[in-house]
Design a protein around this motif. Structure first.
Motif, mmCIF file in Angstrom:
data_model
loop_
_atom_site.group_PDB
_atom_site.id
_atom_site.type_symbol
_atom_site.label_atom_id
_atom_site.label_comp_id
_atom_site.label_asym_id
_atom_site.label_seq_id
_atom_site.Cartn_x
_atom_site.Cartn_y
_atom_site.Cartn_z
ATOM 1 N N CYS A 199 -0.161 8.175 2.882
ATOM 2 C CA CYS A 199 -1.461 7.930 3.513
ATOM 3 C C CYS A 199 -1.494 8.498 4.926
ATOM 4 N N CYS A 203 0.856 -1.186 0.000
ATOM 5 C CA CYS A 203 0.000 0.000 0.000
ATOM 6 C C CYS A 203 0.899 1.246 0.000
ATOM 7 N N PRO A 204 0.338 2.436 -0.176
ATOM 8 C CA PRO A 204 1.198 3.634 -0.222
ATOM 9 C C PRO A 204 1.903 3.935 1.111
ATOM 10 N N LEU A 259 -3.397 7.739 7.305
ATOM 11 C CA LEU A 259 -3.759 6.771 8.343
ATOM 12 C C LEU A 259 -2.586 5.874 8.737
ATOM 13 N N ALA A 260 -1.510 5.957 7.981
ATOM 14 C CA ALA A 260 -0.430 4.970 8.132
ATOM 15 C C ALA A 260 0.294 5.077 9.473
ATOM 16 N N SER A 289 1.236 -3.842 4.427
ATOM 17 C CA SER A 289 0.317 -2.729 4.701
ATOM 18 C C SER A 289 0.962 -1.790 5.713
ATOM 19 N N GLY A 290 0.670 -0.500 5.555
ATOM 20 C CA GLY A 290 1.232 0.495 6.463
ATOM 21 C C GLY A 290 0.435 0.663 7.746
ATOM 22 N N CYS A 291 -0.712 -0.001 7.848
ATOM 23 C CA CYS A 291 -1.479 0.021 9.095
ATOM 24 C C CYS A 291 -2.509 -1.098 9.078
ATOM 25 N N ASN A 317 -5.492 -1.229 8.551
ATOM 26 C CA ASN A 317 -6.552 -1.251 7.534
ATOM 27 C C ASN A 317 -6.276 -2.250 6.431
ATOM 28 N N ALA A 318 -5.048 -2.687 6.339
ATOM 29 C CA ALA A 318 -4.705 -3.845 5.508
ATOM 30 C C ALA A 318 -4.960 -3.665 4.020
ATOM 31 N N CYS A 319 -4.756 -2.447 3.511
ATOM 32 C CA CYS A 319 -4.956 -2.239 2.066
ATOM 33 C C CYS A 319 -3.980 -3.087 1.258
HETATM 34 S S1 SF4 Z 1 -3.119 0.008 4.868
HETATM 35 FE FE1 SF4 Z 1 -3.193 1.809 6.145
HETATM 36 S S2 SF4 Z 1 -1.377 2.926 5.487
HETATM 37 FE FE2 SF4 Z 1 -1.765 1.501 3.887
HETATM 38 S S3 SF4 Z 1 -3.038 2.646 2.440
HETATM 39 FE FE3 SF4 Z 1 -4.399 1.482 3.804
HETATM 40 S S4 SF4 Z 1 -4.947 2.958 5.339
HETATM 41 FE FE4 SF4 Z 1 -3.102 3.754 4.353
#
Ligand code: SF4
Lengths: 553, 181
Positions: free
Chosen positions: A421, A415-416, A423-424, A456-458, A460-462
């Motif tokens: 992001c 993910c970015p 939220l990360a 994923s950076g958080c 939210n598991a994108c």
């Molecule tokens: S997983 Fe978290 S950090 Fe990555 S894009 Fe989704 S919200 Fe943003």
């Protein structure tokens, strides 16, 4: 490919006009921040760390070359000449100005595209198998059904303010390349004992904070009832889904709390009341939709093996690409060819405007003008004659789009993260870079075989880390970036969620930790055993020991 | 200033919204001929008693219900009610859309109203889900132009209250084609 008629065009044009007015009202103070937020999200517009981010819908991952060129133009005119393909087959642009977004949407509408429901608490872009219509293990092409769902769910007045976002995936193949089991609704095309086509319906799967594999609530739904059954599920969810805590608002929490059987009973009751309604799909409607997705006419072509093609061109890089970046086609003499967006020096999924133009031209020259986006953040040209593969490779290679790494360690899904992001917890793109630098030997990667690393950076598991063979999750520890590592996740065959190997590791240690995990695998694997199968066979413990004990010694 | 949107018009509210049965008794005892009393809504839990002391035909009684109220709870009273008000605290609470459709699906033919801090952009979708009137509760609400309240002239979902039904039109096209061939 589906072509808009005047009605479809009216819908997107009116949506552009609506959003233009909403933006104007927000900018002149008639809409508050709080009111504008869900309205803009429903149209894919986030306010991110540096600028707004616009997520453009690519319904079930299918694009024409004309649309790809239009996307390239949009990134040039309104952004920084590049875009980012997501794990849900969409495209994100990271630097548009809010004031320009209505114009971007108008440009998209000119090529039958939009950003409708790419975010927000509504039914999102329906996703499917990127090998639809190509794969030999397919019962039926799921895309006509995906388009029927797209239309039914577009601006559905009852379901625009759901408890939480809602994702539907559909697959028509044996192997679940659409990750249907980890979606709010997963649909699998199946055939009944009497030979009729219908759907197996799963609900309540999902990743995020509470990863869960979906449960089957109906083994066989006759095809003509697809929309009424979906509507029944959504009505039960809209009525009963939690709204007091956004982390508990997904349908998976409702299904888990209630039990799959009880949830299914409520859906069946609801469905009994509406199954005969105008949602019933007519045979003629279904056939008319299928006509849009008829496979292209593929003239008879010479069937050429990898060896034959390799011998003919005597180029080891081409041979590697052939082995790793092409996929068999059900029509003899053709293959599907991946366009790798995993160049070691580029964030996974990123593509420049020039590269988009190259891909559009390659699609016109070699693959009937069509392009697919994949869940692994790559692109695919579906119908390439084997005799054209070398020319195609040359084209892609000269544009940096031919890294021969599909399904290998460096085909990282990511993910970015903190770079873009808001939220990360942690950065993910630099971790991808770290891994690419450490594992720059492609022969070592080939020796490791199929390996899906997802990050994923958080929570939210994108980046779908829960279902990565190796999953990496960014966590925040007292303001510092740490990474929790899981192994054994998988989604394609038997879906399983990865297990945590132990305490999180610091930023600098991530690639080294992956290396130690792979060391254990190499030591323990049986012949031809994939990483994920070794984890299943021997469990997490040896890996844990390999990582933490050797780190101490 | 009225903030009631009803049948495409901004109008004054003919209904009284009472909190208790005592308030209703005060109305009944006010000396006005019952036929000329304003119709009144009460919270659902008072509606049974209200109907008992003010039987039809006048004054008309309506019920106010919360988003977590199942329509089955209101169902026994529906044949006697002239209005159901779906009350929301937050405009993002989308349960009202399903509640409104549920009311119609059990045969309620009288007025359905939504009351709360509704955003004007939601009007079209509410009307499509069988809502007849919307009572905007936020301070200083300014009446939006029709492009805001009715942004779409067409919709994909069949059998809804407003908007041109795309699927029905396409089906007709398909059948005409079939008949021609
Ligand atoms: S997983 Fe978290 S950090 Fe990555 S894009 Fe989704 S919200 Fe943003």
């Amino acid at each position: 490919m589906y072509q808009y008629d005047t009605y479809d065009q009216q819908v997107v044009d009116q949506r552009v006009a609506q959003f233009r007015l909403q933006t104007e009202r927000y900018l002149n103070g008639d809409l508050s921040e709080e009111e504008f937020k869900p309205l803009r999200l429903m149209n894919g517009l986030y306010i991110q760390l540096h600028a707004p981010m616009l997520r453009i819908a690519i319904p079930y991952g299918l694009l024409s070359s004309r649309q790809m060129r239009a996307l390239a133009d949009i990134t040039r005119r309104y952004d920084r000449s590049y875009g980012h393909f997501t794990t849900r087959q969409n495209l994100q642009i990271n630097w548009p100005r809010l004031e320009d977004v209505p114009d971007i949407l108008a440009d998209l509408a000119k090529v039958q595209m939009h950003a409708i429901q790419t975010s927000g608490n509504c039914i999102r872009n329906v996703t499917t198998d990127h090998l639809s219509g190509i794969a030999a293990d397919e019962l039926e092409d799921p895309r006509p059904w995906a388009e029927l769902i797209r239309q039914w769910s577009t601006l559905h007045p009852e379901f625009s303010f759901l408890p939480r976002k809602f994702k539907i995936a559909i697959t028509g193949a044996e192997r679940d390349r659409a990750a249907a089991k980890v979606h709010d609704i997963g649909l699998r095309l199946v055939r009944s004992a009497s030979g009729k086509t219908g759907f197996e319906v799963l609900v309540g799967g999902g990743l995020g904070r509470t990863p869960i594999i979906g449960v089957v609530i109906r083994d066989f739904l006759p095809q003509q009832h697809l929309l009424s059954y979906l509507e029944a599920i959504l009505r039960v969810y809209n009525r009963l889904g939690r709204r007091d805590n956004k982390y508990k608002a997904r349908i998976k929490i409702l299904v888990k709390a209630m039990g799959g059987r009880e949830f299914a009973e409520l859906v069946e009751q609801e469905w009994a009341a509406i199954r005969g309604s105008r949602l019933l799909l007519g045979e003629d409607e279904i056939e008319a939709m299928k006509a849009h997705f008829r496979p292209p006419e593929l003239p008879p072509a010479l069937s050429l093996s990898n060896d034959e093609l390799g011998d003919a061109h005597q180029n080891s890089r081409f041979s590697a690409w052939l082995r790793h970046n092409t996929h068999p086609h059900k029509v003899t003499g053709y293959r599907a060819a991946y366009v790798s967006l995993k160049h070691p020096d580029v964030p996974p999924g990123d593509i420049t405007a020039e590269q988009m133009d190259v891909v559009a031209k390659a699609a016109d020259d070699y693959s009937h003008g069509l392009i697919r986006t994949t869940h692994s953040q790559n692109l695919l040209l579906g119908d390439v004659a084997e005799q054209d593969l070398y020319s195609l490779w040359q084209t892609l290679d000269s544009a940096g789009l031919a890294s021969p790494n599909i399904n290998t360690l460096s085909d990282i899904i990511c993910c970015p993260g903190l770079d873009f992001c808001s939220l990360a917890n942690a950065r993910s793109i630099p971790i991808a870079k770290q891994i690419n630098q450490l594992f720059d030997d492609m022969d070592y990667q080939y020796d490791l075989g199929e390996l899906k690393l997802k990050m994923s950076g958080c929570m939210n598991a994108c980046g779908h880390h829960h279902v990565g063979n190796i999953g990496i999750l960014g966590v925040d520890k007292k303001g510092e970036e740490w990474y929790q590592i899981t192994i054994g996740g998988s989604v394609e065959r038997e879906a399983s969620l990865g297990k945590v190997i132990g305490p999180a590791v610091p930023f600098d240690e991530v690639a080294n930790t992956v290396e130690r995990l792979l060391g254990v695998y190499i030591e323990q694997r049986l012949e031809d055993e994939r990483f994920v199968d070794t984890v299943k066979r021997i469990g997490v413990k040896p890996f844990k020991e390999g990582v933490y004990v050797s780190a101490l010694s | 200033m009225s903030q009631l949107y009803h049948n495409g018009q901004w109008t004054n509210d003919p209904w009284l919204h009472l909190d208790s049965v005592d308030d209703l008794v005060d109305q009944l005892d006010s000396g006005t001929d019952r036929r000329f009393l304003r119709p009144a809504t009460l919270p659902l839990h008072h509606v049974g008693r209200a109907l008992a002391i003010a039987p039809l035909p006048a004054p008309k009684i309506g019920a106010r219900i919360a988003p977590d109220t199942a329509i089955t709870q209101v169902a026994p009273f529906l044949p006697l009610l002239g209005l159901v008000v779906l009350e929301v605290d937050r405009f993002e609470d989308g349960r009202v859309f399903t509640q409104a459709r549920d009311l119609r699906s059990v045969g309620f033919a009288e007025e359905i109203r939504v009351r709360g801090p509704i955003v004007a952009d939601q009007i079209g979708a509410l009307l499509a889900c069988s809502v007849d009137s919307i009572d905007f509760t936020q301070q200083g609400f300014s009446k939006p132009p029709s492009q805001v309240t009715h942004p779409f002239s067409v919709r994909y979902q069949p059998g809804l209250g407003y908007g041109f039904d795309i699927r029905a039109a396409r089906r007709n096209q398909l059948r005409n084609k079939e008949n021609m061939s």
